[in-house]
Design a protein around this motif. Structure first.
Motif, PDB file in Angstrom:
ATOM      1  N   UNK A  34     -17.902   9.460  11.980  1.00 46.66           N
ATOM      2  CA  UNK A  34     -16.877  10.495  11.789  1.00 46.66           C
ATOM      3  C   UNK A  34     -15.561  10.088  12.459  1.00 46.66           C
ATOM      4  N   UNK A  35     -15.641   9.490  13.649  1.00 49.75           N
ATOM      5  CA  UNK A  35     -14.418   9.060  14.330  1.00 49.75           C
ATOM      6  C   UNK A  35     -13.731   7.920  13.571  1.00 49.75           C
ATOM      7  N   UNK A  36     -14.523   7.014  12.998  1.00 48.86           N
ATOM      8  CA  UNK A  36     -13.935   5.962  12.167  1.00 48.86           C
ATOM      9  C   UNK A  36     -13.224   6.553  10.965  1.00 48.86           C
ATOM     10  N   UNK A  37     -13.879   7.503  10.306  1.00 42.73           N
ATOM     11  CA  UNK A  37     -13.266   8.142   9.144  1.00 42.73           C
ATOM     12  C   UNK A  37     -12.002   8.892   9.538  1.00 42.73           C
ATOM     13  N   UNK A  38     -12.034   9.549  10.691  1.00 40.16           N
ATOM     14  CA  UNK A  38     -10.849  10.260  11.170  1.00 40.16           C
ATOM     15  C   UNK A  38      -9.697   9.302  11.440  1.00 40.16           C
ATOM     16  N   UNK A  39      -9.992   8.168  12.064  1.00 38.83           N
ATOM     17  CA  UNK A  39      -8.941   7.195  12.379  1.00 38.83           C
ATOM     18  C   UNK A  39      -8.321   6.626  11.104  1.00 38.83           C
ATOM     19  N   UNK A  40      -9.150   6.213  10.156  1.00 32.73           N
ATOM     20  CA  UNK A  40      -8.604   5.675   8.906  1.00 32.73           C
ATOM     21  C   UNK A  40      -7.907   6.768   8.103  1.00 32.73           C
ATOM     22  N   UNK A  41      -8.406   7.995   8.191  1.00 34.41           N
ATOM     23  CA  UNK A  41      -7.742   9.093   7.507  1.00 34.41           C
ATOM     24  C   UNK A  41      -6.365   9.372   8.073  1.00 34.41           C
ATOM     25  N   UNK A  42      -6.254   9.334   9.395  1.00 34.78           N
ATOM     26  CA  UNK A  42      -4.942   9.534  10.014  1.00 34.78           C
ATOM     27  C   UNK A  42      -3.971   8.434   9.601  1.00 34.78           C
ATOM     28  N   UNK A  43      -4.440   7.191   9.593  1.00 36.09           N
ATOM     29  CA  UNK A  43      -3.577   6.096   9.157  1.00 36.09           C
ATOM     30  C   UNK A  43      -3.097   6.318   7.726  1.00 36.09           C
ATOM     31  N   UNK A  95     -16.010   7.194   4.371  1.00 35.74           N
ATOM     32  CA  UNK A  95     -16.402   8.503   3.842  1.00 35.74           C
ATOM     33  C   UNK A  95     -17.696   8.399   3.038  1.00 35.74           C
ATOM     34  N   UNK A  96     -17.777   7.403   2.160  1.00 36.96           N
ATOM     35  CA  UNK A  96     -18.997   7.213   1.369  1.00 36.96           C
ATOM     36  C   UNK A  96     -20.180   6.888   2.277  1.00 36.96           C
ATOM     37  N   UNK A  97     -19.933   6.074   3.303  1.00 40.63           N
ATOM     38  CA  UNK A  97     -21.002   5.747   4.250  1.00 40.63           C
ATOM     39  C   UNK A  97     -21.506   6.993   4.952  1.00 40.63           C
ATOM     40  N   UNK A  98     -20.577   7.844   5.412  1.00 43.22           N
ATOM     41  CA  UNK A  98     -20.984   9.085   6.078  1.00 43.22           C
ATOM     42  C   UNK A  98     -21.759   9.992   5.129  1.00 43.22           C
ATOM     43  N   UNK A  99     -21.322  10.064   3.890  1.00 36.68           N
ATOM     44  CA  UNK A  99     -21.982  10.914   2.903  1.00 36.68           C
ATOM     45  C   UNK A  99     -23.419  10.438   2.677  1.00 36.68           C
ATOM     46  N   UNK A 100     -23.564   9.147   2.396  1.00 37.86           N
ATOM     47  CA  UNK A 100     -24.889   8.616   2.056  1.00 37.86           C
ATOM     48  C   UNK A 100     -25.827   8.655   3.256  1.00 37.86           C
ATOM     49  N   UNK A 101     -25.309   8.306   4.438  1.00 40.37           N
ATOM     50  CA  UNK A 101     -26.179   8.306   5.611  1.00 40.37           C
ATOM     51  C   UNK A 101     -26.604   9.723   5.994  1.00 40.37           C
ATOM     52  N   UNK A 102     -25.705  10.697   5.819  1.00 40.46           N
ATOM     53  CA  UNK A 102     -26.085  12.087   6.099  1.00 40.46           C
ATOM     54  C   UNK A 102     -27.156  12.553   5.117  1.00 40.46           C
ATOM     55  N   UNK A 103     -26.967  12.242   3.840  1.00 47.52           N
ATOM     56  CA  UNK A 103     -27.965  12.616   2.836  1.00 47.52           C
ATOM     57  C   UNK A 103     -29.291  11.919   3.093  1.00 47.52           C
ATOM     58  N   UNK A 104     -29.227  10.639   3.475  1.00 43.02           N
ATOM     59  CA  UNK A 104     -30.458   9.898   3.758  1.00 43.02           C
ATOM     60  C   UNK A 104     -31.185  10.487   4.962  1.00 43.02           C
ATOM     61  N   UNK A 142     -24.452  16.418   2.436  1.00 38.45           N
ATOM     62  CA  UNK A 142     -23.745  15.184   2.755  1.00 38.45           C
ATOM     63  C   UNK A 142     -22.270  15.273   2.466  1.00 38.45           C
ATOM     64  N   UNK A 143     -21.915  15.990   1.401  1.00 42.07           N
ATOM     65  CA  UNK A 143     -20.500  16.153   1.046  1.00 42.07           C
ATOM     66  C   UNK A 143     -19.742  16.872   2.156  1.00 42.07           C
ATOM     67  N   UNK A 144     -20.276  17.989   2.662  1.00 40.89           N
ATOM     68  CA  UNK A 144     -19.564  18.716   3.707  1.00 40.89           C
ATOM     69  C   UNK A 144     -19.465  17.901   4.993  1.00 40.89           C
ATOM     70  N   UNK A 145     -20.592  17.274   5.394  1.00 42.76           N
ATOM     71  CA  UNK A 145     -20.584  16.489   6.631  1.00 42.76           C
ATOM     72  C   UNK A 145     -19.537  15.390   6.550  1.00 42.76           C
ATOM     73  N   UNK A 146     -19.402  14.771   5.396  1.00 40.10           N
ATOM     74  CA  UNK A 146     -18.405  13.707   5.221  1.00 40.10           C
ATOM     75  C   UNK A 146     -16.994  14.264   5.164  1.00 40.10           C
ATOM     76  N   UNK A 147     -16.818  15.442   4.538  1.00 39.55           N
ATOM     77  CA  UNK A 147     -15.478  15.987   4.315  1.00 39.55           C
ATOM     78  C   UNK A 147     -14.824  16.496   5.591  1.00 39.55           C
ATOM     79  N   UNK A 148     -15.607  16.766   6.622  1.00 38.22           N
ATOM     80  CA  UNK A 148     -15.040  17.328   7.850  1.00 38.22           C
ATOM     81  C   UNK A 148     -14.020  16.380   8.467  1.00 38.22           C
TER      82      UNK A 148
END
Length: 601
Positions: A34-43, A95-104, A142-148
């Protein structure tokens, strides 16, 4: 955790007290991603939001005829473009990684829960709901967990840009600072109604899924009684209800989407109208007006994530609630046990009914109630779904052993065993002692015709072991599926084997040969068979009659048929009237004998 590292070595212990708590637990367990996604999202979002400032600087440089500032602005634009490309690429990846890993993770938790609960799962939760949770609900969670994380990056960008505009151009920045919260929060009053409509849609869809799964599972029976059209009509009506509910839900989400377009447009109009008024008065430069205008336009992009997070939470909340409900179920006994892992041996004894299966003997159990027989068979395996006194194996309570040890010691095959798709070799590749070969098990289960059918049904398999079995063995008859399941159980060669109606779908000749093969192959092992078939009962060393939850008679088959009316009623399928008539005939016979004795005296 990366996708290539799946599955998780241990998915963890979920917080299943409620749906929101379960979502929060999932998010916390993905904190690194989530922190990785947040950092790339901010960029990405900050780079996108800086473009208007660069455009404004470029316009002002042209107006001022400053080549150096124009060149500097070009360099800033190139830097922003690079940030947009790199940020978007890695944001999508994380984002896709977070989605798939949460679903898994959710799927692993559900699979582990199903393995722990066993038959208790479908007794407490409908099979269709379990299917819905493990398929569609997993994706929504998984969608919600990734979208946060993306929403957090978008919201942070909106705040930063709002503050930046307020500092850069206070007159126009004040309008933006007031308008942005209105645009972002205007849809909140509509979310409860949209959520209710979405819940109704998913509820109706779940009922339709349950109906479809039940119809498919009972398709053979429906065809036999001509009930296909009846269930098809029911499913058509259910699917139409789902369609109507989906249309109602889509209307509300369309209204929310329209507001997400309309309100930013009105804000943009207000900014442009006031900006032109200020420019005509000479209070702001043309470049500043272009900058503010472009910034407001670009803000539409991160503002869209406010709608997405609302939709994601609305759709994932009931899904998480259903998943938490399944994951919160507990067995009646602790699966870890209180004893050290061991595989005990000896007599199998159930204190609840008084049933005793002597070690190394073939014990048959007759029970007039099939449901009671199934519950008793489950209890004999230890760690049953319902609370009760523990079954003893060699004096050791099975419920106090770890679940794996109990399952190793006592294998229970229920009356409806499942065949997984794959080759016959894969089906029979189960943990075993190695003492029983696949050939011996198949021969004892009388699977010769099953092997021929598998070879005929497979175009590229000359060896029956390489022939493929369809899901749940649907290409085979009921008797063929039963015999393959019996062969799979025989291969494991457990200390105690419990079979619940293993030959109910085979003909009498095959049943007799199975009884002989079963007795021969399990000659030195403890075997308990729940059955009412005289062919199996006649091969048993000992037969026990269970009536109203207790063993009321024991002996061999032929003796019990002659001496125990209740046993005879179950085995010979005598009706109550026939049984009453037989008792009356016996009573009349006894009276006649007494009269003859009196006359002779």
């Amino acid at each position: 955790m990366q996708i290539q590292d799946l599955p998780y070595p241990d998915p963890g212990v979920p917080d299943a007290r409620s749906g929101p708590r379960f979502l929060w637990w999932l998010w916390r367990n993905q904190l690194g991603g989530q922190l990785k996604s947040l950092a790339w999202g901010l960029l990405h979002f900050v780079s996108v939001s800086l473009l208007p400032f660069c455009v404004g600087l470029a316009v002002q440089a042209v107006v001022d005829r400053s080549g150096s500032r124009l060149a500097l602005t070009g360099g800033l634009l190139l830097l922003c473009g690079t940030g947009i490309a790199v940020g978007d690429t890695f944001l999508h990846r994380t984002a896709v990684t977070n989605w798939i890993t949460a679903a898994a993770r959710v799927q692993q938790l559900l699979a582990r829960q199903a393995a722990h609960l066993g038959s208790a799962l479908t007794r407490r939760v409908a099979a269709g709901e379990v299917v819905a949770v493990s398929t569609g609900d997993v994706e929504k969670i998984g969608w919600f967990v990734e979208a946060v994380s993306r929403f957090t990056a978008a919201a942070s960008t909106v705040v930063v840009v709002g503050v930046g505009l307020l500092v850069y151009q206070p007159a126009l920045g004040m309008i933006v600072a007031v308008g942005l919260p209105v645009v972002a929060l205007a849809v909140l009053p509509l979310l409860p109604r949209a959520t209710r409509r979405a819940d109704i849609q998913r509820e109706k869809a779940g009922r339709a899924t349950e109906l479809a799964s039940d119809t498919v599972a009972g398709l053979r029976v429906l065809r036999g009684i001509g009930g296909e059209e009846l269930f098809l009509d029911r499913y058509r009506r259910a699917s139409q209800e789902v369609r109507h509910a989906a249309v109602r839900s889509a209307r509300m989400w369309s209204l929310i989407s329209a507001l997400q377009v309309l309100l930013p447009g009105l804000l943009l109009i207000a900014v442009v109208w006031h900006g032109i008024h200020l420019a005509r008065q000479g209070r702001i430069a043309i470049g500043e007006l272009v900058t503010v205008y472009s910034a407001v336009m670009v803000l539409n992009y991160p503002l869209q994530h406010f709608q997405e997070i609302a939709m994601a939470y609305s759709f994932s909340r009931p899904s998480a609630k259903r998943a938490a409900r399944v994951l919160s179920l507990r067995r009646a006994t602790d699966t870890d046990g209180t004893r050290e892992a061991e595989v005990p041996g000896g007599d199998l004894y159930d204190p609840g009914t008084g049933l005793l299966a002597a070690t190394g003997r073939f014990t048959a159990v007759v029970c007039g109630d099939p449901d009671a027989a199934g519950r008793l068979a489950e209890r004999l395996g230890g760690h049953p779904a319902e609370p009760g006194r523990a079954v003893l194996l060699g004096g050791v309570p099975l419920d106090e052993l770890p679940l794996d040890s109990a399952r190793t010691a006592v294998l229970v095959q229920d009356k409806d065993p499942v065949l997984l798709s794959g080759t016959l070799r894969e089906l029979l590749d189960v943990p075993s002692s190695g003492a029983v070969s696949a050939a011996d098990a198949l021969a004892a289960a009388q699977c010769e015709d099953v092997l021929d059918a598998l070879v005929q049904g497979s175009l590229d398999a000359a060896d029956p072991m390489d022939a493929r079995i369809t899901e749940r063995g649907r290409s085979l008859s009921g008797g063929q599926r039963q015999r393959l399941a019996l062969a799979r159980s025989l291969i494991t060669d457990p200390e105690v084997l419990v079979l619940d109606e293993p030959t109910s779908a085979v003909d009498s000749h095959t049943e007799a040969r199975i009884a002989d093969g079963l007795r021969r192959l399990r000659s030195e092992r403890t075997t308990v068979v729940f059955t009412s078939s005289p062919l199996l009962l006649d091969h048993a060393d000992r037969v026990a009659l269970v009536h109203e939850g207790a063993v009321v008679a024991t002996g061999v088959h032929r003796e019990l048929v002659d001496s125990e009316p209740r046993y005879r009623a179950v085995v010979t399928r005598e009706t109550d009237d026939e049984l009453t008539a037989a008792d009356e005939d016996a009573l009349l016979g006894a009276l006649q004998e007494l009269e003859e004795i009196e006359e002779s005296a």
